[in-house]
Write a protein that holds these residues in place. Structure first.
Motif, PDB file in Angstrom:
ATOM      1  N   ARG A   1       2.330   1.952  -3.373  1.00 42.40           N
ATOM      2  CA  ARG A   1       1.253   2.545  -4.197  1.00 42.40           C
ATOM      3  C   ARG A   1       1.611   2.499  -5.688  1.00 42.40           C
ATOM      4  NH1 ARG A   1      -3.318   5.064  -2.829  1.00 42.40           N
ATOM      5  NH2 ARG A   1      -4.295   6.420  -4.393  1.00 42.40           N
TER       6      ARG A   1
ATOM      7  N   ASN B   1      -7.337   4.615  -6.932  1.00 41.52           N
ATOM      8  CA  ASN B   1      -7.704   3.894  -5.712  1.00 41.52           C
ATOM      9  C   ASN B   1      -8.428   2.578  -5.987  1.00 41.52           C
ATOM     10  OD1 ASN B   1      -6.584   5.737  -3.926  1.00 41.52           O
ATOM     11  ND2 ASN B   1      -8.419   7.041  -3.950  1.00 41.52           N
TER      12      ASN B   1
ATOM     13  N   LEU C   1      -5.934   0.038  -7.126  1.00 40.66           N
ATOM     14  CA  LEU C   1      -5.042  -0.300  -6.013  1.00 40.66           C
ATOM     15  C   LEU C   1      -5.732  -1.267  -5.055  1.00 40.66           C
ATOM     16  CD1 LEU C   1      -2.392   0.115  -4.441  1.00 40.66           C
ATOM     17  CD2 LEU C   1      -3.485   2.068  -3.308  1.00 40.66           C
ATOM     18  N   GLU C   2      -6.987  -1.013  -4.745  1.00 34.93           N
ATOM     19  CA  GLU C   2      -7.703  -1.886  -3.809  1.00 34.93           C
ATOM     20  C   GLU C   2      -7.903  -3.280  -4.407  1.00 34.93           C
ATOM     21  OE1 GLU C   2      -8.185  -1.254  -0.696  1.00 34.93           O
ATOM     22  OE2 GLU C   2      -7.294   0.729  -1.003  1.00 34.93           O
TER      23      GLU C   2
ATOM     24  N   ARG D   1       0.844  -1.194   0.000  1.00 34.98           N
ATOM     25  CA  ARG D   1       0.000   0.000   0.000  1.00 34.98           C
ATOM     26  C   ARG D   1       0.882   1.247   0.000  1.00 34.98           C
ATOM     27  NH1 ARG D   1      -5.235   0.985   0.939  1.00 34.98           N
ATOM     28  NH2 ARG D   1      -5.631  -1.115   1.730  1.00 34.98           N
TER      29      ARG D   1
ATOM     30  N   LYS E   1      -1.897   4.455  -8.914  1.00 33.80           N
ATOM     31  CA  LYS E   1      -2.352   5.722  -8.338  1.00 33.80           C
ATOM     32  C   LYS E   1      -3.876   5.775  -8.207  1.00 33.80           C
ATOM     33  CE  LYS E   1       1.850   7.552  -8.430  1.00 33.80           C
ATOM     34  NZ  LYS E   1       2.603   7.915  -7.237  1.00 33.80           N
TER      35      LYS E   1
END
Length: 667
Positions: free
Chosen positions: A645, A650, A653-654, A642, A648
């Motif tokens: 990253r 969200n 990423l999740e 996390r 970028k």
């Protein structure tokens, strides 16, 4: 809007000596088109003198009807004010001028330094002259062509005069080696100026190489006869006579040789540390004379593409083509120019296909460094020419670099220059492991202690510091700030260096979090050198991390095509597998992730991306096996991922972190 005070420096700077680069408070500023850049260049070169609007419209739109030309001029001035602010342009009726308090131009600084004339000023002026005026601005208007040709010749002559005068200063102060290098720089701009040849001859003599100076004179005699059908002027002949007298006095009679025009040629090229290369005209093997133009076109485009790689010294087209019909072997041509590498090739047409074969040879060992062939369908001849030339140039650069790295690695540790240390560092920098990047950083710091101003070394160290954390290497506190400062210095020192712009872009985008400006610099790197696989790769990685996944795929594939044997492949492949994960094309992601980890088994992000794609494709057990293997080498937690990253956006990423949890990565 432009902001200046009486105590502040201009908000914008414009570099025109070489490529046209406009820089503002936030970095490089993109100009929408060539004509807007041309107008800005013209106003900057003539500032502060007001210029008639009619002259501006004729200069840039002379082939248009008057009404259209005037309308185009009004629109261009409006756009410039939008970019530079309302105070940048001064309008007085029918006259327009550029406000030097808002925008500073290197041309005016260069001319001021030449006028000052002291050793320091001349040295700064010589460094400032990085190439022809606005070399990348091409406008098909007669008025522009006449003006730019005259200005380019005028500024080139000023640069040559400054370099010769600087060399004279160096000689008078006993710095013969520096005088020699300065004379060679002047000679590289124009090898028909006799004052630079005389400077080189005197510098050679001052370093105890009198015989070499006399041989050099014979080359000058041959050059002038061949190019101008003339003889050296009286000053050059007088100097040669003085050198002969000195040579006769210094050399014992039994071993003294009579200098004659039959003496072997001596290189007129620089003897710097950068590897030098001559591209011989590619041979047309098709038996069709009309294909000669294609062979010449490919050769010229390869020379142009290679000249954009700042770590190469490439002999100009006019010089290499001039020796085509002289009956010289490639070895003799290499000796003539004093280069370490020769690129030669053959072109053959068969039916509706073209085959181009090329090979790179090291002249000292006569070893073949690289060879390849390119088979292409004969469709659009100009697209074909661009494709072949960019492909060859992109592969030749890393081939030369690899050969130079091996040369540096064989040198004794006690005999390493700043450049040797830089080359040794590159071997580790592209290795892609924790130990490699640590060694690279150490070697680059040693190199900078010997030479603090080498642009490629500054950029390489910045790259090493940025790549160290993802590879699990220890970095000192403040490494991110240091990397950003080093990359910025590299771009400020040489705004035409594609490698420096690419590194600065990645540093701004990743550690600094300035996404938009990072992409601006990466895009500038691609514009500066379209044959740079590194520049395309960095732009692709930025788009992969930043959310433009479709464009990332295009850029990263372009990088792989340009340099299919590059040591950086694992990184670009990782960008591809990440982009495919974000796009939901998980089988493609798995395929590229496997290629990435095969290319570099120590690539931790490649393993994590493989696991994420496997989870998304429903292959949970395989994903957990990948995680177990990677954790055994270097354990990474969800918290670590996390913080890194990589994505970028969200939502992506999740999804990525959720897949890692499913693959067995600990919280």
């Amino acid at each position: 809007m432009a902001r200046t005070t009486s105590a502040s420096r201009p908000e914008f700077s414009l570099s025109l000596l070489g490529r046209c680069i406009l820089t503002g408070p936030d970095g490089a500023v993109s100009l929408p088109n060539k004509k807007l850049a041309g107008m800005l260049a013209f106003l900057a070169c003539t500032a502060p003198d007001p210029q008639p609007r009619e002259k501006l419209s004729t200069l840039l739109w002379g082939s248009h009807f008057d009404a259209q030309a005037k309308q185009n001029l009004r629109q261009a001035l409006f756009k410039l004010r939008q970019i530079l602010g309302p105070d940048a342009l001064k309008s007085e009726g029918e006259f327009v001028s550029l406000n030097a308090a808002v925008i500073a131009c290197d041309v005016s600084q260069f001319e001021r330094l030449v006028r000052e004339g002291g050793r320091g000023a001349l040295s700064a002026a010589a460094d400032l002259y990085r190439g022809r005026l606005a070399d990348d601005i091409s406008i098909g208007e007669e008025g522009w062509s006449e003006w730019i040709a005259g200005e380019r010749e005028r500024l080139s002559e000023l640069a040559l005069g400054a370099m010769v005068a600087l060399g004279e200063h160096e000689l008078s102060e006993g710095h013969a080696d520096q005088a020699l290098r300065t004379g060679q720089r002047a000679n590289a701009l124009n090898d028909l100026r006799e004052d630079s040849h005389r400077l080189i001859m005197r510098a050679l003599s001052a370093t105890g190489r009198n015989a070499e100076a006399l041989k050099y004179y014979l080359d000058v005699v041959a050059l002038l006869k061949r190019e101008l059908s003339t003889e050296p002027d009286l000053a050059t002949k007088t100097l040669a006579s003085e050198l002969r007298r000195t040579h006769t006095q210094d050399v014992p009679p039994a071993s003294a040789e009579v200098m004659s025009e039959a003496s072997p040629p001596l290189a007129l090229m620089m003897r710097g540390e950068k590897p030098s290369l001559v591209v011989l005209p590619f041979r047309n093997m098709s038996g069709e004379p009309e294909q000669d133009y294609f062979a010449d076109g490919v050769t010229e485009d390869i020379i142009t593409a290679l000249s954009r790689f700042r770590e190469l010294v490439v002999i100009a087209r006019g010089s290499s083509f001039a020796l085509r019909d002289k009956g010289m072997t490639s070895g003799q041509i290499a000796q003539h120019f004093g280069v370490q590498y020769v690129l030669s090739g053959r072109i053959r047409k068969a039916g509706n296909r073209i085959r181009v074969s090329a090979e790179l040879t090291h002249t000292g060992s006569e070893a073949q460094v690289w060879s390849d062939r390119y088979d292409r369908p004969l469709t659009d001849i100009f697209d074909l020419q661009d494709d072949v030339s960019s492909s060859v140039a992109a592969v030749v650069d890393p081939a030369v670099r690899g050969a130079e790295i091996e040369r540096a690695r064989r040198k004794p540790l006690t005999d390493l220059s700043a450049y040797d240390l830089y080359l040794r560092a590159l071997h580790h920098l592209w290795g892609g492991t924790r130990d490699d990047v640590t060694k690279a950083i150490d070697l680059l710091r040693q190199s900078l202690r010997l030479d603090q101003a080498r642009t490629p070394t500054l950029a390489a160290l910045a790259w090493g510091l940025v790549m160290a954390p993802p590879l699990g290497a220890h970095t000192p506190p403040g490494a991110t700030t240091e990397a950003l400062g080093l990359a910025r210095r590299a771009v400020e020192q040489d705004g035409t260096d594609a490698f420096a712009h690419a590194v600065y872009g990645f540093t701004l985008f990743g550690p600094a979090g300035d996404n938009d400006q990072g992409r601006v610099h990466a895009s500038e790197a691609v514009s500066l050198n379209p044959s740079s696989a590194f520049a395309w790769g960095v732009l692709g990685m930025i788009d992969s991390m930043g959310g433009d996944y479709e464009n990332a795929v295009v850029c990263l594939h372009r990088s792989l095509v340009l340099s299919p044997y590059d040591s950086m492949l694992h990184l670009w492949m990782t960008g591809l597998t990440a982009s495919y994960f974000a796009l939901g094309r998980h089988e493609d992601g798995i395929a590229w992730a496997r290629k990435s980890v095969r290319h570099n088994p120590g690539n931790g992000t490649g393993h994590r991306m493989l696991a994420a794609n496997l989870v998304a494709a429903g292959r949970l057990e395989e994903a957990r096996e990948v995680t177990q293997r990677r954790d055994a080498a270097q354990k990474t937690t969800i918290r670590d991922l996390r913080a890194m990253r990589f994505f970028k956006q969200n939502d992506v990423l999740e999804r990525y972190l959720s897949a890692q949890q499913a693959a067995g990565v600990a919280d």
